[in-house]
Design an enzyme around this catalytic site. Structure first.
Site, PDB file in Angstrom:
ATOM      1  N   LYS A  13       0.841  -1.208   0.000  1.00  0.00           N
ATOM      2  CA  LYS A  13       0.000   0.000   0.000  1.00  0.00           C
ATOM      3  C   LYS A  13       0.878   1.262   0.000  1.00  0.00           C
ATOM      4  O   LYS A  13       0.687   2.168  -0.801  1.00  0.00           O
ATOM      5  CB  LYS A  13      -0.921   0.020   1.237  1.00  0.00           C
ATOM      6  CG  LYS A  13      -1.818  -1.206   1.360  1.00  0.00           C
ATOM      7  CD  LYS A  13      -2.713  -1.135   2.585  1.00  0.00           C
ATOM      8  CE  LYS A  13      -1.990  -1.193   3.910  1.00  0.00           C
ATOM      9  NZ  LYS A  13      -1.338  -2.495   4.200  1.00  0.00           N
ATOM     10  N   ARG A  88      -9.795   0.638   9.116  1.00  0.00           N
ATOM     11  CA  ARG A  88      -9.296  -0.706   9.354  1.00  0.00           C
ATOM     12  C   ARG A  88     -10.262  -1.540  10.172  1.00  0.00           C
ATOM     13  O   ARG A  88      -9.976  -2.693  10.481  1.00  0.00           O
ATOM     14  CB  ARG A  88      -8.010  -0.583  10.144  1.00  0.00           C
ATOM     15  CG  ARG A  88      -6.899  -1.423   9.608  1.00  0.00           C
ATOM     16  CD  ARG A  88      -5.666  -0.734  10.074  1.00  0.00           C
ATOM     17  NE  ARG A  88      -4.503  -1.509  10.087  1.00  0.00           N
ATOM     18  CZ  ARG A  88      -3.357  -1.088   9.574  1.00  0.00           C
ATOM     19  NH1 ARG A  88      -3.301   0.066   8.958  1.00  0.00           N
ATOM     20  NH2 ARG A  88      -2.301  -1.812   9.682  1.00  0.00           N
ATOM     21  N   ARG A 127      11.761  -5.494   5.069  1.00  0.00           N
ATOM     22  CA  ARG A 127      11.530  -4.069   4.767  1.00  0.00           C
ATOM     23  C   ARG A 127      12.507  -3.173   5.538  1.00  0.00           C
ATOM     24  O   ARG A 127      12.775  -3.388   6.717  1.00  0.00           O
ATOM     25  CB  ARG A 127      10.098  -3.683   5.134  1.00  0.00           C
ATOM     26  CG  ARG A 127       9.888  -2.162   5.047  1.00  0.00           C
ATOM     27  CD  ARG A 127       8.467  -1.727   5.162  1.00  0.00           C
ATOM     28  NE  ARG A 127       7.755  -2.346   6.239  1.00  0.00           N
ATOM     29  CZ  ARG A 127       6.429  -2.327   6.350  1.00  0.00           C
ATOM     30  NH1 ARG A 127       5.706  -1.725   5.439  1.00  0.00           N
ATOM     31  NH2 ARG A 127       5.849  -2.912   7.361  1.00  0.00           N
ATOM     32  N   ARG A 155      11.396  -1.339  11.220  1.00  0.00           N
ATOM     33  CA  ARG A 155      10.298  -1.048  12.155  1.00  0.00           C
ATOM     34  C   ARG A 155      10.220  -2.075  13.273  1.00  0.00           C
ATOM     35  O   ARG A 155      10.409  -3.265  13.051  1.00  0.00           O
ATOM     36  CB  ARG A 155       8.964  -1.017  11.391  1.00  0.00           C
ATOM     37  CG  ARG A 155       8.617   0.344  10.867  1.00  0.00           C
ATOM     38  CD  ARG A 155       7.469   0.356   9.902  1.00  0.00           C
ATOM     39  NE  ARG A 155       6.279  -0.363  10.341  1.00  0.00           N
ATOM     40  CZ  ARG A 155       5.169  -0.426   9.621  1.00  0.00           C
ATOM     41  NH1 ARG A 155       5.101   0.181   8.447  1.00  0.00           N
ATOM     42  NH2 ARG A 155       4.133  -1.102  10.063  1.00  0.00           N
TER      43      ARG A 155
HETATM   44  P1  AP5 Z   1       4.878  -1.630   1.919  1.00  0.00           P
HETATM   45  O1  AP5 Z   1       4.549  -0.803   0.711  1.00  0.00           O
HETATM   46  O2  AP5 Z   1       5.667  -0.968   2.998  1.00  0.00           O
HETATM   47  O3  AP5 Z   1       3.559  -2.338   2.464  1.00  0.00           O
HETATM   48  P2  AP5 Z   1       2.282  -1.756   3.227  1.00  0.00           P
HETATM   49  O4  AP5 Z   1       1.084  -2.415   2.636  1.00  0.00           O
HETATM   50  O5  AP5 Z   1       2.306  -0.259   3.237  1.00  0.00           O
HETATM   51  O6  AP5 Z   1       2.590  -2.388   4.645  1.00  0.00           O
HETATM   52  P3  AP5 Z   1       2.550  -1.836   6.137  1.00  0.00           P
HETATM   53  O7  AP5 Z   1       3.237  -2.863   6.973  1.00  0.00           O
HETATM   54  O8  AP5 Z   1       3.074  -0.436   6.229  1.00  0.00           O
HETATM   55  O9  AP5 Z   1       1.060  -1.881   6.422  1.00  0.00           O
HETATM   56  P4  AP5 Z   1       0.414  -2.027   7.723  1.00  0.00           P
HETATM   57  O10 AP5 Z   1      -0.952  -1.775   7.260  1.00  0.00           O
HETATM   58  O11 AP5 Z   1       0.606  -3.237   8.519  1.00  0.00           O
HETATM   59  O12 AP5 Z   1       1.182  -0.940   8.644  1.00  0.00           O
HETATM   60  P5  AP5 Z   1       0.744   0.501   9.133  1.00  0.00           P
HETATM   61  O13 AP5 Z   1       1.925   1.346   9.186  1.00  0.00           O
HETATM   62  O14 AP5 Z   1      -0.472   0.976   8.411  1.00  0.00           O
HETATM   63  O15 AP5 Z   1       5.662  -2.936   1.410  1.00  0.00           O
HETATM   64  C1  AP5 Z   1       6.130  -3.878   2.340  1.00  0.00           C
HETATM   65  C2  AP5 Z   1       7.497  -4.432   1.865  1.00  0.00           C
HETATM   66  O16 AP5 Z   1       7.292  -5.167   0.668  1.00  0.00           O
HETATM   67  C3  AP5 Z   1       8.520  -3.329   1.523  1.00  0.00           C
HETATM   68  O17 AP5 Z   1       9.795  -3.762   1.908  1.00  0.00           O
HETATM   69  C4  AP5 Z   1       8.429  -3.202  -0.009  1.00  0.00           C
HETATM   70  O18 AP5 Z   1       9.665  -2.792  -0.573  1.00  0.00           O
HETATM   71  C5  AP5 Z   1       8.072  -4.628  -0.397  1.00  0.00           C
HETATM   72  N1  AP5 Z   1       7.246  -4.691  -1.588  1.00  0.00           N
HETATM   73  C6  AP5 Z   1       6.253  -3.841  -1.972  1.00  0.00           C
HETATM   74  N2  AP5 Z   1       5.711  -4.237  -3.129  1.00  0.00           N
HETATM   75  C7  AP5 Z   1       6.360  -5.396  -3.477  1.00  0.00           C
HETATM   76  C8  AP5 Z   1       6.256  -6.286  -4.575  1.00  0.00           C
HETATM   77  N3  AP5 Z   1       5.366  -6.088  -5.541  1.00  0.00           N
HETATM   78  N4  AP5 Z   1       7.082  -7.364  -4.607  1.00  0.00           N
HETATM   79  C9  AP5 Z   1       8.003  -7.580  -3.616  1.00  0.00           C
HETATM   80  N5  AP5 Z   1       8.139  -6.760  -2.548  1.00  0.00           N
HETATM   81  C10 AP5 Z   1       7.332  -5.670  -2.490  1.00  0.00           C
HETATM   82  O19 AP5 Z   1       0.241   0.151  10.626  1.00  0.00           O
HETATM   83  C11 AP5 Z   1       1.143  -0.188  11.648  1.00  0.00           C
HETATM   84  C12 AP5 Z   1       0.384  -0.348  12.959  1.00  0.00           C
HETATM   85  O20 AP5 Z   1      -0.241   0.905  13.313  1.00  0.00           O
HETATM   86  C13 AP5 Z   1      -0.774  -1.360  12.955  1.00  0.00           C
HETATM   87  O21 AP5 Z   1      -0.331  -2.676  13.199  1.00  0.00           O
HETATM   88  C14 AP5 Z   1      -1.646  -0.817  14.106  1.00  0.00           C
HETATM   89  O22 AP5 Z   1      -1.106  -1.130  15.360  1.00  0.00           O
HETATM   90  C15 AP5 Z   1      -1.527   0.701  13.905  1.00  0.00           C
HETATM   91  N6  AP5 Z   1      -2.555   1.241  13.013  1.00  0.00           N
HETATM   92  C16 AP5 Z   1      -2.360   1.861  11.823  1.00  0.00           C
HETATM   93  N7  AP5 Z   1      -3.524   2.248  11.289  1.00  0.00           N
HETATM   94  C17 AP5 Z   1      -4.493   1.841  12.150  1.00  0.00           C
HETATM   95  C18 AP5 Z   1      -5.912   1.925  12.133  1.00  0.00           C
HETATM   96  N8  AP5 Z   1      -6.558   2.512  11.111  1.00  0.00           N
HETATM   97  N9  AP5 Z   1      -6.588   1.385  13.173  1.00  0.00           N
HETATM   98  C19 AP5 Z   1      -5.951   0.795  14.212  1.00  0.00           C
HETATM   99  N10 AP5 Z   1      -4.603   0.686  14.287  1.00  0.00           N
HETATM  100  C20 AP5 Z   1      -3.888   1.203  13.259  1.00  0.00           C
END
Ligand code: AP5
Length: 209
Positions: A13, A88, A127, A155
Site C-alpha cells: 500500500k 481498518r 523491509r 520497524r
Molecule cells: P509496503 O509498501 O511498505 O507495504 P504496506 O502495505 O504499506 O505495509 P505496512 O506494513 O506499512 O502496512 P500495515 O498496514 O501493517 O502498517 P501501518 O503502518 O499501516 O511494502 C512492504 C514491503 O514489501 C517493503 O519492503 C516493499 O519494498 C516490499 N514490496 C512492496 N511491493 C512489493 C512487490 N510487488 N514485490 C516484492 N516486494 C514488495 O500500521 C502499523 C500499525 O499501526 C498497525 O499494526 C496498528 O497497530 C496501527 N494502526 C495503523 N492504522 C491503524 C488503524 N486505522 N486502526 C488501528 N490501528 C492502526
C-alpha cells in the site's frame, strides 16, 4: 478523488501510494505514519498507541477516529486524498462516512491489493525505510543503495511474531471493511504479486476502469 488503499500488512500500500502521490499530487494519509510520528514526538496519543503497535494489535478505534477527523479537516485534503491503513475496522468506516457526509463527500474507489499470507512475512521482515525521504526498500526485492544502509530503519513491528498478529488482526477486523464497501460498487481488486511497476499499472487501470 478520495481513494482507499486497502490490503494486508506488507501488501505494498505504502509503496504504491507514494508513487501515486508523486504523479497525481494527492496527499497520502497513512495512519501508521501519523501514529509513528506521534510516538517519535512522545505525545500522549503516541504513548498510548505504542504498546498496541509493537505487538501488532490494532490501536483502539476511539483514538484513530479522533486523529483522522482532525487530519481530514486540513486544507490539503480539499481536492481528495489517498487513505493508507484507514479505515481498518467497520466502526472506523462508519465514522469516516459520517465525516464525509458533513461535506457531502464520499469514497470514490477502494483499491484492494491481494497478496497471499505466505508472501507477507518475507516482505515485512525484509523491509527497511529511509527516515529522511520515506522511501520504502526491501533487502531482496528493492535493495537500498549501499551508501544509505546505515541510516535505514527496521520497524519495531516488522518481526515475524508481530506480523503473525498483524495478519490475524487483518483477517478478523479489517477484511470485513472491504465487504462494507463492496455493497456500494466502489471496490476494485488488484493482484498484488509481481513487479512493483506492473502492479502500479494494474492499480491505474483499476482506478480508471
Ligand atoms: P509496503 O509498501 O511498505 O507495504 P504496506 O502495505 O504499506 O505495509 P505496512 O506494513 O506499512 O502496512 P500495515 O498496514 O501493517 O502498517 P501501518 O503502518 O499501516 O511494502 C512492504 C514491503 O514489501 C517493503 O519492503 C516493499 O519494498 C516490499 N514490496 C512492496 N511491493 C512489493 C512487490 N510487488 N514485490 C516484492 N516486494 C514488495 O500500521 C502499523 C500499525 O499501526 C498497525 O499494526 C496498528 O497497530 C496501527 N494502526 C495503523 N492504522 C491503524 C488503524 N486505522 N486502526 C488501528 N490501528 C492502526
Amino acid at each position: 478523488m478520495n481513494l482507499i488503499f486497502f490490503g494486508p500488512p506488507g501488501a505494498g500500500k505504502g509503496t504504491q501510494a507514494r508513487r501515486l502521490v508523486q504523479e497525481r499530487g494527492l496527499p497520502q494519509i497513512s495512519t501508521g505514519d501519523i501514529l509513528r510520528a506521534h510516538r517519535k514526538a512522545g505525545t500522549p496519543l503516541g504513548k498510548e498507541a505504542q504498546g498496541y503497535m509493537d505487538q501488532g494489535l490494532l490501536v483502539p478505534d476511539s483514538l484513530i477516529i479522533g486523529m483522522m477527523a482532525e487530519r481530514l479537516r486540513e486544507p490539503d485534503c480539499r481536492e481528495g486524498y489517498i487513505l493508507d491503513g484507514f479505515p481498518r475496522t467497520v466502526a472506523q468506516a462508519v465514522a469516516l462516512d459520517e465525516l464525509l457526509a458533513q461535506d457531502e463527500s464520499r469514497i470514490d474507489c477502494v483499491l484492494v491489493l491481494r497478496v497471499p499470507d505466505e508472501q507477507i512475512v518475507h516482505r515485512i521482515v525484509g523491509r527497511r525505510t529511509d527516515p529522511e525521504t520515506g522511501t520504502i526498500y526491501h533487502l531482496e526485492f528493492k535493495p537500498p543503495p549501499a551508501e544509505l544502509t546505515e541510516r535505514l530503519v527496521h520497524r519495531a513491528d516488522d518481526t515475524e511474531e508481530a506480523v503473525t498478529t498483524r495478519l490475524a488482526e487483518y483477517h478478523r477486523s479489517t477484511a470485513p471493511v472491504a465487504k462494507y464497501y463492496e455493497q456500494r460498487g466502489v471496490v476494485r481488486e488488484v493482484e498484488g504479486v509481481g513487479e512493483i511497476d506492473t502492479i502500479y499499472g494494474r492499480l491505474l487501470a483499476a482506478m480508471e476502469g
